[in-house]
Structure formats: structure tokens, C-alpha cells
Scaffold this active site. Structure first.
Site, PDB file in Angstrom:
ATOM      1  N   ARG A  58     -32.317  13.733   4.325  1.00 38.80           N
ATOM      2  CA  ARG A  58     -30.881  13.683   4.018  1.00 38.80           C
ATOM      3  C   ARG A  58     -30.600  12.354   3.338  1.00 38.80           C
ATOM      4  O   ARG A  58     -31.123  11.314   3.750  1.00 38.80           O
ATOM      5  CB  ARG A  58     -30.060  13.793   5.297  1.00 38.80           C
ATOM      6  CG  ARG A  58     -30.111  15.173   5.930  1.00 38.80           C
ATOM      7  CD  ARG A  58     -29.447  15.183   7.280  1.00 38.80           C
ATOM      8  NE  ARG A  58     -30.105  14.250   8.187  1.00 38.80           N
ATOM      9  CZ  ARG A  58     -29.607  13.887   9.367  1.00 38.80           C
ATOM     10  NH1 ARG A  58     -28.464  14.355   9.776  1.00 38.80           N
ATOM     11  NH2 ARG A  58     -30.274  13.036  10.123  1.00 38.80           N
ATOM     12  N   ASN A 107     -32.903  14.218  18.350  1.00 36.17           N
ATOM     13  CA  ASN A 107     -31.898  15.228  18.677  1.00 36.17           C
ATOM     14  C   ASN A 107     -32.571  16.334  19.460  1.00 36.17           C
ATOM     15  O   ASN A 107     -33.433  17.031  18.924  1.00 36.17           O
ATOM     16  CB  ASN A 107     -31.311  15.817  17.394  1.00 36.17           C
ATOM     17  CG  ASN A 107     -30.691  14.744  16.516  1.00 36.17           C
ATOM     18  OD1 ASN A 107     -29.572  14.308  16.766  1.00 36.17           O
ATOM     19  ND2 ASN A 107     -31.424  14.291  15.521  1.00 36.17           N
ATOM     20  N   LYS A 142     -28.822   8.520  23.983  1.00 34.56           N
ATOM     21  CA  LYS A 142     -29.159   7.225  23.391  1.00 34.56           C
ATOM     22  C   LYS A 142     -29.540   6.208  24.448  1.00 34.56           C
ATOM     23  O   LYS A 142     -30.342   5.308  24.209  1.00 34.56           O
ATOM     24  CB  LYS A 142     -28.004   6.765  22.513  1.00 34.56           C
ATOM     25  CG  LYS A 142     -27.897   7.704  21.311  1.00 34.56           C
ATOM     26  CD  LYS A 142     -26.820   7.401  20.351  1.00 34.56           C
ATOM     27  CE  LYS A 142     -26.959   8.272  19.110  1.00 34.56           C
ATOM     28  NZ  LYS A 142     -26.625   9.696  19.299  1.00 34.56           N
ATOM     29  N   LYS A 153     -23.894   1.561  19.502  1.00 32.94           N
ATOM     30  CA  LYS A 153     -23.861   3.025  19.589  1.00 32.94           C
ATOM     31  C   LYS A 153     -23.298   3.508  20.907  1.00 32.94           C
ATOM     32  O   LYS A 153     -23.880   3.232  21.963  1.00 32.94           O
ATOM     33  CB  LYS A 153     -25.283   3.584  19.457  1.00 32.94           C
ATOM     34  CG  LYS A 153     -25.912   3.371  18.102  1.00 32.94           C
ATOM     35  CD  LYS A 153     -27.264   4.077  18.089  1.00 32.94           C
ATOM     36  CE  LYS A 153     -27.746   4.318  16.705  1.00 32.94           C
ATOM     37  NZ  LYS A 153     -28.907   5.210  16.675  1.00 32.94           N
ATOM     38  N   ARG A 156     -35.416  17.374  16.674  1.00 30.46           N
ATOM     39  CA  ARG A 156     -35.628  16.695  15.386  1.00 30.46           C
ATOM     40  C   ARG A 156     -35.546  15.197  15.608  1.00 30.46           C
ATOM     41  O   ARG A 156     -34.556  14.697  16.126  1.00 30.46           O
ATOM     42  CB  ARG A 156     -34.563  17.123  14.373  1.00 30.46           C
ATOM     43  CG  ARG A 156     -34.984  16.884  12.909  1.00 30.46           C
ATOM     44  CD  ARG A 156     -33.832  17.135  11.958  1.00 30.46           C
ATOM     45  NE  ARG A 156     -32.811  16.133  12.160  1.00 30.46           N
ATOM     46  CZ  ARG A 156     -31.493  16.387  12.160  1.00 30.46           C
ATOM     47  NH1 ARG A 156     -31.039  17.586  11.974  1.00 30.46           N
ATOM     48  NH2 ARG A 156     -30.647  15.401  12.359  1.00 30.46           N
ATOM     49  N   SER A 166     -29.907  20.475  13.512  1.00 27.76           N
ATOM     50  CA  SER A 166     -29.569  21.438  12.461  1.00 27.76           C
ATOM     51  C   SER A 166     -30.319  21.188  11.149  1.00 27.76           C
ATOM     52  O   SER A 166     -31.092  20.249  11.022  1.00 27.76           O
ATOM     53  CB  SER A 166     -28.063  21.433  12.222  1.00 27.76           C
ATOM     54  OG  SER A 166     -27.639  20.141  11.899  1.00 27.76           O
ATOM     55  N   GLU A 219     -23.039  12.234  20.179  1.00 25.01           N
ATOM     56  CA  GLU A 219     -23.834  12.891  19.148  1.00 25.01           C
ATOM     57  C   GLU A 219     -22.891  13.415  18.080  1.00 25.01           C
ATOM     58  O   GLU A 219     -21.706  13.584  18.325  1.00 25.01           O
ATOM     59  CB  GLU A 219     -24.583  14.094  19.733  1.00 25.01           C
ATOM     60  CG  GLU A 219     -25.543  13.778  20.860  1.00 25.01           C
ATOM     61  CD  GLU A 219     -26.695  12.920  20.424  1.00 25.01           C
ATOM     62  OE1 GLU A 219     -27.136  13.044  19.271  1.00 25.01           O
ATOM     63  OE2 GLU A 219     -27.149  12.102  21.235  1.00 25.01           O
ATOM     64  N   GLY A 220     -23.456  13.717  16.933  1.00 27.63           N
ATOM     65  CA  GLY A 220     -22.664  14.435  15.940  1.00 27.63           C
ATOM     66  C   GLY A 220     -22.192  13.590  14.780  1.00 27.63           C
ATOM     67  O   GLY A 220     -21.541  14.097  13.876  1.00 27.63           O
ATOM     68  N   GLU A 234     -32.912   8.240  16.003  1.00 31.33           N
ATOM     69  CA  GLU A 234     -32.643   8.924  17.273  1.00 31.33           C
ATOM     70  C   GLU A 234     -33.464  10.191  17.315  1.00 31.33           C
ATOM     71  O   GLU A 234     -34.036  10.622  16.312  1.00 31.33           O
ATOM     72  CB  GLU A 234     -31.157   9.285  17.400  1.00 31.33           C
ATOM     73  CG  GLU A 234     -30.716  10.272  16.336  1.00 31.33           C
ATOM     74  CD  GLU A 234     -29.471  11.071  16.683  1.00 31.33           C
ATOM     75  OE1 GLU A 234     -29.032  11.067  17.852  1.00 31.33           O
ATOM     76  OE2 GLU A 234     -28.945  11.735  15.777  1.00 31.33           O
TER      77      GLU A 234
HETATM   78  P1  ADP Z   1     -25.595  10.767  15.886  1.00 26.85           P
HETATM   79  O1  ADP Z   1     -26.049  11.311  17.172  1.00 26.85           O
HETATM   80  O2  ADP Z   1     -24.131  10.598  15.807  1.00 26.85           O
HETATM   81  O3  ADP Z   1     -26.197  11.489  14.716  1.00 26.85           O
HETATM   82  P2  ADP Z   1     -27.297   8.547  15.071  1.00 26.85           P
HETATM   83  O4  ADP Z   1     -28.008   7.650  15.984  1.00 26.85           O
HETATM   84  O5  ADP Z   1     -28.114   9.523  14.315  1.00 26.85           O
HETATM   85  O6  ADP Z   1     -26.143   9.279  15.880  1.00 26.85           O
HETATM   86  O7  ADP Z   1     -26.468   7.669  14.045  1.00 26.85           O
HETATM   87  C1  ADP Z   1     -25.680   8.252  13.030  1.00 26.85           C
HETATM   88  C2  ADP Z   1     -26.012   7.598  11.700  1.00 26.85           C
HETATM   89  O8  ADP Z   1     -25.814   6.179  11.774  1.00 26.85           O
HETATM   90  C3  ADP Z   1     -27.436   7.788  11.266  1.00 26.85           C
HETATM   91  O9  ADP Z   1     -27.581   8.976  10.545  1.00 26.85           O
HETATM   92  C4  ADP Z   1     -27.684   6.547  10.400  1.00 26.85           C
HETATM   93  O10 ADP Z   1     -27.180   6.761   9.095  1.00 26.85           O
HETATM   94  C5  ADP Z   1     -26.812   5.500  11.050  1.00 26.85           C
HETATM   95  N1  ADP Z   1     -27.603   4.684  11.984  1.00 26.85           N
HETATM   96  C6  ADP Z   1     -27.843   4.944  13.284  1.00 26.85           C
HETATM   97  N2  ADP Z   1     -28.619   4.004  13.845  1.00 26.85           N
HETATM   98  C7  ADP Z   1     -28.883   3.114  12.870  1.00 26.85           C
HETATM   99  C8  ADP Z   1     -29.637   1.908  12.817  1.00 26.85           C
HETATM  100  N3  ADP Z   1     -30.265   1.439  13.881  1.00 26.85           N
HETATM  101  N4  ADP Z   1     -29.678   1.253  11.631  1.00 26.85           N
HETATM  102  C9  ADP Z   1     -29.048   1.726  10.532  1.00 26.85           C
HETATM  103  N5  ADP Z   1     -28.321   2.841  10.532  1.00 26.85           N
HETATM  104  C10 ADP Z   1     -28.233   3.541  11.684  1.00 26.85           C
HETATM  105 MG    MG Z   2     -28.082  11.493  14.016  1.00 25.10          MG
END
Ligand code: ADP
Ligand code: MG
Length: 476
Positions: free
Chosen positions: A452, A148, A307, A366, A127, A153, A370-371, A146
């Protein structure tokens, strides 16, 4: 701020809102938008509804279509990366020095590579997540958060969301909006990928094994996919790492048996964070990776979703190396990339540190996790970077431009929480499914979407973390 599909009479009349919310919760339950409760997370005797938005949220149509159209390219990209040991080795070299979790995954990758992969059937169910960035002039663009590649899920539960919103909008007399709710059934598409791979494995009695967590609040999300398989008479078992440890083994041909059943596919719905693993689970992971079973994902595909890899892909020339002679594919993928910056040791990494310290509010820091709930924002970026900037610990992170979506209003329905009009942000996901048999891609599709939505107060965290809720896009 946008009000999306929210009728004004609902925001103005508390009783109307309460009534509609009650209808909505019942619709969610009747349509099977279910989740086990916090109090009894492993029991199906008493269940609640999954958190969801009362109304659909606006998403620009052209950007929505852009996300769906890019998905088969992302599928191919992930697949190619997973098969490129040199690339993974180079890119993750700095990460695995400081991040034990990625290092352990990588050592399994090396082990399997040395032994030679046993299985030429590859199944990817992923996803890709996006937000709609709004620049200072109001221009909007689709930016990837990102991708996944493991345990992605909500493909199951979100398949029920169209009917839930259609019902709510009908009761709210919003028939124009009701017509705009899109069909969406990622559960069927993900199951189609699993079924295709299972057929290629070619043993009627072999099972699809869902590798599941200790605590399974989100079991119904899995069940939708599982039941699609049962409909095709494809047998499914659900096992935890511990159970595989106790009853799993490989035979001489490296076929995987668990509790006496041959496993055609291991579908990971667990195993994406360090807390998922004990020493026993690591042994089990290695055994499964070495086996003839199809792994969804295999270890290379899992690593392709890190990442650090994502950051590397944003570097000039890297996409071109995966898509030589396909400039259109490169453009289509690159258009979704936000700025990403290395924190590797050296001048380039030093520049990233200086840039982040100077203007922390425009970035997200970051870690390789994950998660949800791990990212670092604002002044905390400075605290963390000040502490790690001089040493290699900083290479456990990447820096990314912060995406700034335009907020819209919604009511988020969560069991036990009062109704409140929230300013919200939405994150759009596109589900990808592909099957490769040797050199041939025999399936490569976008199989649906996920929206979401969460209150603007939260900068991080998904549905499982209790922050975001399930939603539908209302294309505008
Ligand atoms: P994870 O693997 O923990 O899901 P993500 O990269 O999806 O990591 O980041 C988790 C959340 O943080 C995302 O769902 C989003 O709400 C926020 N986020 C991540 N990257 C960004 C970004 N570049 N700008 C704004 N919000 C972000
Ligand atoms: Mg995420």
C-alpha cells in the site's frame, strides 16, 4: 527520492500521462479491482475502481524476502500468545483498566477460558505490516508496524494488482519492469486456510459465515475469497451482527446456527473497533466465542494482535519465552522490531514520557486501536502526554520509534481526484494463514503480500480510510 518504475516521458508529457491513466483505470475495472462508491456504499449497481498506484513502487528485494520468510514464525507466535492466558492477563492488565473496548474483549476471553474452549481447531488469517526504515547512513532495514490478527483486509483485491500493473507497463513500453511484477494471490491462500479448517470441522452442510459491516464498500475484497470457497462447493453466508442477533442460537452441543444453517467458521471482517459494537453485538460476540464454530480469529488471537502485546514482545527475553530453544526464530522475528516503550505507571513509563517529550518527532504515540487514523505524531504527542502523563490514562497508549522510509514518486489514482506526481511512502504486508488441530499445526504459510502506498503528507491511514492506494512491489 526515487522514481521507481516511472518512465520520464510520462512525467514530462501531460497528454501521455492522461492517456496512460485512462488505460490504467479501464484495466483496473476489467481486472476486477473494484470498490463500491461513496454515494452508494451498499449497492453493486454502479461501482468504481479501488484506489491504486499508476506504477509499481520500489522495495528492496532482500527485505521483501525477509518479510515473507518471517511470516510462518509470526503465525506460530500469534498462535502461542493466543493460548497463554497468563501472558495476556499480565500484559493487558494496565490496558484494560483504562480502555473499555479491550476490557470488554478481555472479559469475553475470561468467560470462554472459564467455560473451557469448545473447539480445538484454530484458524488464523493475519497480516504483518512493515515499512522499510532508512537510517542516517542510508542503510535500510525492515521494521514491523503492526500485526493484524482480525479482519486483515485487501488480500482479495490485491490479487488482481499484478495483472493491472502488467498491462499498464506493457502499454507504457516498460517491458523490463513488466517482467518483474510478481505473482501474488493471497485470496487463494486465505481461502485455502478457510477450506482446510472447514474440512476439519467435518460437516458438509455447515457454512462459512463472513461477519460483515453495516456499510460494505469493500465487498469485492471479500468476494474474491468467498468465490474461492464456492469453487470448492463450500457454502458461504454473509451476515451482520444484528442478523446473527436475530436469527442465531446455540444448540445443546454448542453448535452455532444462524438462520437455520450450522456455522462451521465465523470469519470476522468486522468487530475490530468499538464503533462496530452495540450491546447486542457484544452478546453475539460472546455467543459465537462460546460456540463450537471455528472463530477466525478466536478471542485470544484477537487480543494477541493488540499493540500492547506488540510492545511487550519487544522487551528483552519475551520472545525467548515463546520460542525456547529456537534462537534463530527469535533473531528472525526480533530483527523486524522497532523500539517500543511502555507507558505503564512506574519508573519505566516515566522514562518513556520524558523521552517522548524531549524528542516527539522521532516517535509515534499509539492508542490501543485498530483501523487507522488513531496514531499521534509530532507536537501533538506532547499535548496528549502533558494531559495524561500523571495518571493511568497514559497506559491506553504505547510509544514506538518512528520509522522513516525513503520516499519514492508515484501517481495515485483515486476516483474523482486529479493526477498529481506525489512523493510517496509504501507499507508492505505479508499475509499469514495457519490451521492448528489440537496440538498439530496442519497448515502454516505465508500466502502472499500487499503493498500500500500513500502520499508523504499523510502519516496515518489505510486504503479504506481513503489515504493509501493498492500497489505492487518492484523489487530492486
Ligand atoms: P492501525 O491498527 O490503525 O492500522 P498501525 O499501527 O498500522 O495502526 O498504524 C497506522 C499507520 O500509521 C500505519 O499504516 C503507518 O502508516 C503509520 N505508522 C504506524 N506506526 C508507525 C511507525 N512506528 N513509524 C511510522 N509510521 C507508523
Ligand atoms: Mg495498520
Amino acid at each position: 527520492m526515487e522514481f521507481g518504475g516511472i518512465p520520464q516521458e510520462v512525467t514530462a508529457d501531460g497528454q501521455l500521462l492522461e492517456d496512460l491513466a485512462e488505460v490504467a483505470r479501464d484495466a483496473a475495472l476489467l481486472h476486477g479491482l473494484l470498490m463500491r462508491t461513496r454515494d452508494a456504499p451498499n449497492s453493486s449497481e454502479v461501482v468504481g475502481h479501488a484506489p491504486f498506484a499508476l506504477f509499481p513502487s520500489p522495495v528492496p528485494k532482500s527485505l521483501f524476502l525477509q518479510a515473507l520468510a518471517a511470516q510462518p514464525l509470526f503465525n506460530r507466535l500469534v498462535d502461542r500468545i493466543s493460548r497463554d492466558p497468563e501472558f495476556l492477563e499480565n500484559v493487558l492488565a494496565s490496558t484494560i483498566k483504562v480502555d473499555d473496548f479491550t476490557a470488554r474483549l478481555f472479559s469475553i476471553y475470561r468467560h470462554v477460558l472459564q467455560e473451557g474452549p469448545k473447539q480445538s481447531i484454530v484458524l488464523g488469517l493475519n497480516r504483518s505490516d512493515y515499512m522499510v526504515d532508512q537510517d542516517r547512513d542510508g542503510g535500510m532495514s525492515l521494521k514491523q508496524i503492526e500485526i493484524n490478527t482480525i479482519a486483515a483486509s485487501f488480500g482479495g483485491l490485491t490479487s488482481q494488482m499484478p495483472d493491472v500493473h502488467r498491462h499498464i507497463l506493457g502499454v507504457a513500453e516498460r517491458l523490463e519492469d513488466q517482467k518483474k511484477i510478481l505473482d501474488n494471490n493471497p485470496a487463494a491462500g486465505l481461502a485455502k486456510g478457510l477450506a482446510k479448517a472447514w474440512e476439519l470441522y467435518g460437516s458438509e452442510r455447515a457454512v462459512v459465515m463472513f461477519l460483515v459491516e453495516e456499510i460494505q464498500r469493500n465487498i469485492y475484497d471479500h468476494r474474491y475469497i468467498e468465490n474461492e470457497l464456492w469453487k470448492r462447493n463450500i457454502p458461504v453466508i454473509r451476515r451482520r451482527f444484528e442478523e446473527v442477533f436475530k436469527t442465531g442460537s446455540l444448540d445443546q452441543e454448542k453448535r452455532l446456527f444462524v438462520g437455520g444453517k450450522e456455522v462451521a467458521i465465523v470469519y470476522f471482517r468486522n468487530g475490530y473497533m468499538p464503533q462496530n459494537y452495540t450491546e447486542q453485538s457484544w452478546e453475539v460476540r460472546l455467543m459465537m466465542e462460546r460456540s463450537l464454530a471455528i472463530k477466525c480469529p478466536d478471542i485470544g488471537t484477537h487480543l494477541a494482535g493488540t499493540k500492547k502485546v506488540q510492545q511487550e514482545l519487544a522487551r528483552p527475553g519475551v520472545l525467548e519465552s515463546f520460542f525456547p530453544n529456537e534462537p534463530d526464530a527469535v533473531d528472525q522475528i526480533r530483527a523486524t522490531f522497532a523500539g517500543q516503550y511502555t507507558l505503564d505507571m512506574g519508573e519505566e513509563g516515566d522514562r518513556t514520557v520524558a523521552m517522548a517529550l524531549a524528542e516527539p518527532d522521532v516517535f509515534v504515540l499509539k492508542p490501543q486501536r485498530e483501523g487507522g487514523g488513531n496514531n499521534i505524531y509530532g507536537s501533538e504527542i506532547c499535548q496528549v502526554l502533558e494531559a495524561v502523563k500523571g495518571g493511568s490514562e497514559r497506559t491506553a497508549y504505547i510509544l514506538m520509534d518512528k520509522i522513516r522510509p525513503r520516499p519514492s514518486h508515484n501517481y495515485l489514482l483515486r476516483p474523482g481526484e486529479p493526477l498529481r506526481l506525489n512523493a510517496c511512502l509504501s507499507e508492505l504486508g505479508a499475509f499469514g494463514a495457519y490451521v492448528r488441530h489440537g496440538k498439530d499445526m496442519v497448515m502454516n504459510e505465508c500466502v502472499g503480500h500487499l503493498l500500500r502506498t500513500k502520499s508523504v503528507e499523510y502519516s496515518d491511514g489505510g486504503v479504506a480510510a481513503g489515504v493509501a492506494v493498492l500497489d505492487n512491489p518492484l523489487l530492486v
